[in-house]
Design a protein around this motif. Structure first.
Motif: not given
Length: 122
Positions: A20-25, A40-51
Motif C-alpha cells: 500500500n502506498y501513501s498519497r504522498g508517495a 484512477y478511480m480504484r485504489t488497486e489501479d493506483q497501486h498497480k500503476a505505482m508498481n
C-alpha cells in the motif's frame, strides 16, 4: 496451500504482502513520471500503476549501472569479472581520482568565481 495469495494481481503482492502506498508517495512518483495516477478511480489501479513506475525506475538504474560499471554485468550473472573488465574498472577509478584532484586544485584558484550571495544575505 502453496502459501501464495489467490486474490488480486501478482503485481500487487511482494513476499505475500500487499503493498500500500501513501498519497504522498503516489503524488511524488507521478511527478517524476508525468502520469496522473491519483486520477484512477480504484485504489488497486493506483497501486498497480505505482508498481509499474517503480519497476521502470529500477530498470533505468540497472541500465545505467550496466553502462558505467565494467564489473557489474559479470557479477550480476554470478561470474568472476574478466581481466579486461577488472583493468577497465581500475582505469576508471584512476581517472575519477585524477579528475577529483584537478577539481580540488581549480577550486582553490584565486581568480575562480565564487557563488554570489544576494545582497540581503551579505
Amino acid at each position: 496451500m502453496s502459501g501464495h495469495p489467490t486474490t488480486g494481481t501478482p503485481s500487487l503482492f511482494e513476499d505475500g504482502d500487499e503493498r500500500n502506498y501513501s498519497r504522498g508517495a503516489i503524488h511524488e512518483e507521478q511527478r517524476h513520471h508525468l502520469r496522473n495516477v491519483e486520477g484512477y478511480m480504484r485504489t488497486e489501479d493506483q497501486h498497480k500503476a505505482m508498481n509499474e513506475m517503480l519497476s521502470e525506475d529500477t530498470q533505468a538504474q540497472i541500465g545505467e549501472r550496466y553502462k558505467n560499471d565494467p564489473l557489474y554485468s559479470a557479477t550480476m550473472h554470478g561470474n568472476q569479472p574478466s581481466r579486461g573488465a577488472q583493468q577497465d574498472a581500475e582505469i576508471q577509478a584512476e581517472e575519477t581520482e585524477m579528475l577529483r584532484k584537478k577539481q580540488e586544485k581549480t577550486d582553490s584558484l584565486a581568480g575562480k568565481k565564487l557563488e554570489q550571495k544576494p545582497a540581503r544575505e551579505r
